[in-house]
Design a protein around this motif. Structure first.
Motif, PDB file in Angstrom:
ATOM      1  N   CYS A   1       0.841  -1.197   0.000  1.00 25.03           N
ATOM      2  CA  CYS A   1       0.000   0.000   0.000  1.00 25.03           C
ATOM      3  C   CYS A   1       0.879   1.252   0.000  1.00 25.03           C
ATOM      4  N   SER A   2       0.500   2.251  -0.776  1.00 22.31           N
ATOM      5  CA  SER A   2       1.370   3.394  -1.050  1.00 22.31           C
ATOM      6  C   SER A   2       1.775   4.163   0.191  1.00 22.31           C
ATOM      7  N   PHE A   3       0.888   4.234   1.194  1.00 22.18           N
ATOM      8  CA  PHE A   3       1.178   5.025   2.390  1.00 22.18           C
ATOM      9  C   PHE A   3       1.748   4.181   3.521  1.00 22.18           C
ATOM     10  N   CYS A   4       1.841   2.856   3.343  1.00 21.21           N
ATOM     11  CA  CYS A   4       2.229   1.949   4.424  1.00 21.21           C
ATOM     12  C   CYS A   4       3.714   2.078   4.729  1.00 21.21           C
ATOM     13  N   GLY A   5       4.042   2.373   6.001  1.00 16.33           N
ATOM     14  CA  GLY A   5       5.427   2.538   6.410  1.00 16.33           C
ATOM     15  C   GLY A   5       5.988   1.342   7.146  1.00 16.33           C
ATOM     16  N   ILE A   6       5.329   0.203   7.068  1.00 18.38           N
ATOM     17  CA  ILE A   6       5.806  -0.994   7.756  1.00 18.38           C
ATOM     18  C   ILE A   6       6.931  -1.614   6.936  1.00 18.38           C
ATOM     19  N   ALA A   7       8.082  -1.814   7.586  1.00 17.44           N
ATOM     20  CA  ALA A   7       9.261  -2.287   6.866  1.00 17.44           C
ATOM     21  C   ALA A   7       9.201  -3.780   6.576  1.00 17.44           C
ATOM     22  N   GLU A   8       8.634  -4.553   7.497  1.00 14.37           N
ATOM     23  CA  GLU A   8       8.636  -6.003   7.373  1.00 14.37           C
ATOM     24  C   GLU A   8       7.643  -6.462   6.309  1.00 14.37           C
ATOM     25  N   ILE A   9       8.092  -7.322   5.402  1.00 14.00           N
ATOM     26  CA  ILE A   9       7.215  -7.788   4.332  1.00 14.00           C
ATOM     27  C   ILE A   9       7.110  -9.314   4.307  1.00 14.00           C
ATOM     28  N   GLY A  10       8.218 -10.044   4.374  1.00 18.22           N
ATOM     29  CA  GLY A  10       8.208 -11.499   4.259  1.00 18.22           C
ATOM     30  C   GLY A  10       7.170 -12.142   5.157  1.00 18.22           C
ATOM     31  N   PHE A  11       6.313 -12.988   4.579  1.00 13.35           N
ATOM     32  CA  PHE A  11       5.156 -13.517   5.310  1.00 13.35           C
ATOM     33  C   PHE A  11       5.378 -14.963   5.729  1.00 13.35           C
ATOM     34  N   ARG A  12       5.037 -15.274   6.998  1.00 12.50           N
ATOM     35  CA  ARG A  12       5.027 -16.640   7.510  1.00 12.50           C
ATOM     36  C   ARG A  12       4.055 -16.692   8.679  1.00 12.50           C
ATOM     37  N   GLN A  13       3.571 -17.895   9.007  1.00 14.59           N
ATOM     38  CA  GLN A  13       2.535 -17.993  10.027  1.00 14.59           C
ATOM     39  C   GLN A  13       2.634 -19.300  10.801  1.00 14.59           C
ATOM     40  N   LYS A  14       2.017 -19.306  11.974  1.00 15.07           N
ATOM     41  CA  LYS A  14       1.933 -20.515  12.775  1.00 15.07           C
ATOM     42  C   LYS A  14       0.899 -21.459  12.171  1.00 15.07           C
ATOM     43  N   SER A  15       0.996 -22.721  12.543  1.00 16.12           N
ATOM     44  CA  SER A  15      -0.011 -23.684  12.112  1.00 16.12           C
ATOM     45  C   SER A  15      -1.313 -23.425  12.862  1.00 16.12           C
ATOM     46  N   ILE A  16      -2.408 -23.839  12.266  1.00 11.93           N
ATOM     47  CA  ILE A  16      -3.708 -23.679  12.916  1.00 11.93           C
ATOM     48  C   ILE A  16      -3.740 -24.454  14.233  1.00 11.93           C
ATOM     49  N   GLU A  17      -3.110 -25.622  14.262  1.00 14.09           N
ATOM     50  CA  GLU A  17      -3.087 -26.413  15.493  1.00 14.09           C
ATOM     51  C   GLU A  17      -2.412 -25.644  16.625  1.00 14.09           C
ATOM     52  N   GLN A  18      -1.281 -24.975  16.311  1.00 17.56           N
ATOM     53  CA  GLN A  18      -0.576 -24.213  17.335  1.00 17.56           C
ATOM     54  C   GLN A  18      -1.389 -22.996  17.768  1.00 17.56           C
ATOM     55  N   ILE A  19      -2.022 -22.337  16.809  1.00 17.44           N
ATOM     56  CA  ILE A  19      -2.844 -21.169  17.133  1.00 17.44           C
ATOM     57  C   ILE A  19      -3.988 -21.564  18.061  1.00 17.44           C
ATOM     58  N   ARG A  20      -4.652 -22.659  17.756  1.00 18.50           N
ATOM     59  CA  ARG A  20      -5.764 -23.120  18.598  1.00 18.50           C
ATOM     60  C   ARG A  20      -5.285 -23.432  20.014  1.00 18.50           C
ATOM     61  N   THR A  21      -4.145 -24.106  20.111  1.00 19.50           N
ATOM     62  CA  THR A  21      -3.596 -24.436  21.433  1.00 19.50           C
ATOM     63  C   THR A  21      -3.278 -23.170  22.216  1.00 19.50           C
ATOM     64  N   ASP A  22      -2.659 -22.203  21.543  1.00 23.29           N
ATOM     65  CA  ASP A  22      -2.298 -20.947  22.207  1.00 23.29           C
ATOM     66  C   ASP A  22      -3.537 -20.172  22.649  1.00 23.29           C
ATOM     67  N   LEU A  23      -4.537 -20.109  21.780  1.00 21.77           N
ATOM     68  CA  LEU A  23      -5.745 -19.350  22.106  1.00 21.77           C
ATOM     69  C   LEU A  23      -6.460 -19.942  23.321  1.00 21.77           C
ATOM     70  N   LYS A  24      -6.487 -21.245  23.394  1.00 23.35           N
ATOM     71  CA  LYS A  24      -7.120 -21.888  24.552  1.00 23.35           C
ATOM     72  C   LYS A  24      -6.365 -21.554  25.837  1.00 23.35           C
ATOM     73  N   GLU A  25      -5.029 -21.530  25.747  1.00 31.40           N
ATOM     74  CA  GLU A  25      -4.228 -21.219  26.926  1.00 31.40           C
ATOM     75  C   GLU A  25      -4.395 -19.755  27.339  1.00 31.40           C
ATOM     76  N   ILE A  26      -4.471 -18.862  26.364  1.00 36.05           N
ATOM     77  CA  ILE A  26      -4.696 -17.445  26.689  1.00 36.05           C
ATOM     78  C   ILE A  26      -6.044 -17.278  27.381  1.00 36.05           C
ATOM     79  N   ARG A  27      -7.047 -17.967  26.879  1.00 33.29           N
ATOM     80  CA  ARG A  27      -8.380 -17.898  27.496  1.00 33.29           C
ATOM     81  C   ARG A  27      -8.345 -18.415  28.930  1.00 33.29           C
ATOM     82  N   ARG A  28      -7.504 -19.419  29.165  1.00 36.43           N
ATOM     83  CA  ARG A  28      -7.377 -19.941  30.526  1.00 36.43           C
ATOM     84  C   ARG A  28      -6.672 -18.930  31.432  1.00 36.43           C
ATOM     85  N   GLN A  29      -5.629 -18.266  30.901  1.00 33.29           N
ATOM     86  CA  GLN A  29      -4.864 -17.316  31.710  1.00 33.29           C
ATOM     87  C   GLN A  29      -5.654 -16.049  32.026  1.00 33.29           C
ATOM     88  N   VAL A  30      -6.307 -15.494  31.009  1.00 33.30           N
ATOM     89  CA  VAL A  30      -7.031 -14.225  31.194  1.00 33.30           C
ATOM     90  C   VAL A  30      -8.453 -14.387  30.667  1.00 33.30           C
TER      91      VAL A  30
END
Length: 637
Positions: free
Chosen positions: A299-328
């Protein structure tokens, strides 16, 4: 306004700090003026990464401590003030560099032609801003001065070997420098480091010009380099290079989860239980890094330097989200991701049976193009969305490389309103090569969409470092690119201003800055929109065997209207499609129930999610279901 006396202030600071730190030999500080309503995730991730390797890291929120001293209201007033006022930097300029209190030319801080540049393009907002009296700012400045002195003194009692500062945004730089300068007086042997999202590229290098006491700056991702750095320091073989750069991309899958209960404790100790319960409604979590859209067309106005894209697996995201819900429990989880991956909702739905264990989510994303995508968001409990809207002008959106159109943006807002999804977006003005029609179109459009969620703000475009406007100004017809003048008022004369600056201005042809009365009229219209949208209504309900459209928008020339229609008419009116003249569509256009844009009919009427899905599915299968008796009257909430 009355703050603690210096003696009581010193005691208060010591009491709060000693209650929260002292268990580790490494300290990471969050300086003012970070937004106290949200979690600074980075320090807690580093704390967790270091813990895996046997290091004990304490985290201390000086931002929360300052808010506890001057009050949440005064803190937020400084934090929320316009960027070019640089109040967060001004109140720490004296303690950081021995500049005058509030920096140089503080009486002109609110004048964009002084603080930015003496050019029409310097106007970034036409909305009235509430000034903060100089007397009040000077009292806040004195508290900031004493905060750094006493905080450094107390921290000096703990003999930390490494002390770091998390620098995420503008308005935290001088607090960072002030803290490091002060703490070095008490712990001259400690190693001081700075890291965070502000430490990218030239800005990371520029920080060294501000103080000789800054030992190291971490540029970019630092989870891997941080642990290696600690190993080197504790083995008495510290790096020879002062700028620590990431050597490889961090494996997100192996990233430990932050300790959210540690953050909760900081908030409760500093600002109390009531503030935590009522004001901290969300915590941050990271599922990916980079921007997959920027890899195609940044995007022409975007000043974010980081571009290279990568992501966690859905399994890891689900596990993390459940733990966050337990903590807070009870807190929304908002993704720090620059942009949600396109396949994320569908992948989450593969595990729809355990969605009750997942917290409500919020995320940044591209504008969803159809009903199915919005329905998926609701089903995965993504109820808060930051979409890249920015404009309803297709011409401007193409110039911005947003990958969306005006009609798609309006259709998306119609759908999110129907599905009960909260959106937060911005509308921009003052873009290079804009024209009168871009703004007249918006002025004409607002009364018709006043029942849809309005933008958070209507704001002038800024040129940020690392944006295409900054990197390729000639391509966008921008000349004479230069940093804001205010940097010379808040930093000392020996500063590498060109490197440290984040905001720039240039000379370019545009309509808005030379026709501010129209922009002011638009700003008033947007303000009215924000004040009335929740009570406005353009909604279809099913009553018995008939569809009824209730129009309570008060559109000029129409007022209040109730339209009983057949199911077949409803099918035609509620679909987003290429316009072909028909009695039903022409009637809908006459009554402002839809609009024509870019050759398409864009429906504006909201409805129950189930009904919109049914219309959409029938359109895809070219079938018409005349029986609607199982639908109940649906009210927007």
């Amino acid at each position: 306004m009355s703050y603690l006396s210096e003696g009581k202030l010193a005691d208060f600071i010591e009491e709060k700090i000693k209650e929260l730190i002292g268990k580790g030999n490494i300290l990471i500080v969050v300086p003012p003026f970070y937004d106290i309503r949200s979690l600074a995730l980075g320090p807690y991730v580093l704390q967790a990464v270091a813990k895996q390797k046997g290091y004990k890291v304490d985290v201390l929120h000086l931002d929360l401590l300052l808010a506890a001293i001057i009050g949440v209201k005064d803190y937020q007033q400084v934090h929320d003030s316009p960027d070019f006022w640089m109040l967060g930097e001004r109140v720490f300029a004296r303690i950081a560099y021995d500049l005058p209190a509030l920096g140089k030319a503080s009486e002109s801080a609110e004048d964009p032609f002084w603080a930015i540049s003496d050019t029409p393009n310097a106007v970034l907002s036409v909305a009235p801003e509430e000034s903060i009296p100089q007397e009040k700012l000077l009292k806040i400045e004195e508290v900031c001065y004493q905060l750094m002195r006493h905080a450094a003194r107390v921290i000096g009692q703990f003999q930390y070997e490494v002390i770091g500062v998390s620098l995420g945004f503008c308005n935290q730089i001088n607090a960072t420098v002030a803290f490091i300068n002060q703490v070095k007086q008490h712990l001259p042997q400690c190693t001081t480091i700075i890291g965070g999202s502000y430490c990218e590229g030239e800005k990371a290098k520029g920080l060294f010009s501000l103080s000789k006491h800054i030992d190291y700056v971490f540029e970019g991702e630092s989870e891997g380099t941080f642990v290696q750095f600690l190993s080197d320091v504790f083995e008495k073989t510290p790096p020879t290079e002062k700028l620590i750069k990431a050597t490889e991309a961090v494996a997100l899958e192996k990233m430990p989860l932050a300790d959210y209960t540690a953050y909760e404790k900081q908030v409760r100790v500093m600002l109390g239980d009531t503030f935590y319960e009522k004001n901290i409604f969300a915590v941050w979590y990271e599922t990916n890094r980079g921007c997959w859209w920027a890899e195609k067309a940044k995007c022409s106005f975007c000043g974010i330097a980081e571009i290279g894209f990568r992501q966690k697996s859905i399994e890891q995201i689900r596990t993390d989200l459940k733990e966050i819900r337990r903590q807070v429990p009870g807190k929304l989880v908002f993704f720090t991701d620059l942009i949600m991956s396109q396949e994320f909702p569908k992948k989450m739905l593969e595990y729809r049976d355990d969605m009750d264990e997942i917290p409500v989510m919020g995320m940044q994303m591209r504008v969803a193009r159809n009903i199915e995508e919005v329905a998926n968001l609701r089903e995965i409990k993504a109820k808060f969305i930051l979409p890249g809207v920015e404009s309803f002008s297709t011409k401007l959106l193409k110039k911005l490389k947003k990958g969306t159109t005006g009609k798609q943006n309006i259709y998306f807002l119609r759908n999110t309103r129907s599905f009960g999804i909260f959106t937060q977006y911005f509308l921009l003005w003052g873009l290079p090569d804009d024209e009168h029609q871009d703004y007249q179109q918006l002025l004409d459009l607002i009364p018709l969409i006043i029942h849809l969620q309005p933008p958070r703000t209507f704001v002038g475009m800024r040129i940020g470092r690392d944006s295409p406007y900054f990197d390729q100004p000639a391509k966008h017809n921008i000349e004479n690119l230069r940093y804001w003048e205010v940097y010379k008022d808040i930093f000392p004369s020996y500063t590498d201003w060109e490197s440290i600056a984040n905001y720039y201005i240039g000379d370019y042809k545009n309509y808005a800055h030379y026709n501010l009365p129209l922009i002011q009229e638009l700003d008033r219209a947007v303000t009215h929109w924000k004040n009335t949208w929740q009570n406005a209504k353009l909604h279809m309900e099913v009553l018995g065997g008939q569809c009824v459209i209730y129009d309570f928008r008060q559109v000029p020339g129409i007022g209040t209207a109730i339209h009983p229609i057949t199911y077949a008419q409803a099918q035609e009116i509620m679909l987003y499609k290429i316009y072909k003249p028909s009695p039903t569509l022409d009637w809908a256009l006459k009554n402002k129930l839809g609009i024509l844009m870019d050759g398409w009919f864009v429906p504006l009427v909201t409805a129950a999610p189930e009904l919109l899905v049914k219309f959409d599915q029938e359109a895809k299968s070219n079938t018409s279901q005349n029986s609607i008796s199982h639908y109940q009257s649906y009210k927007i909430t």
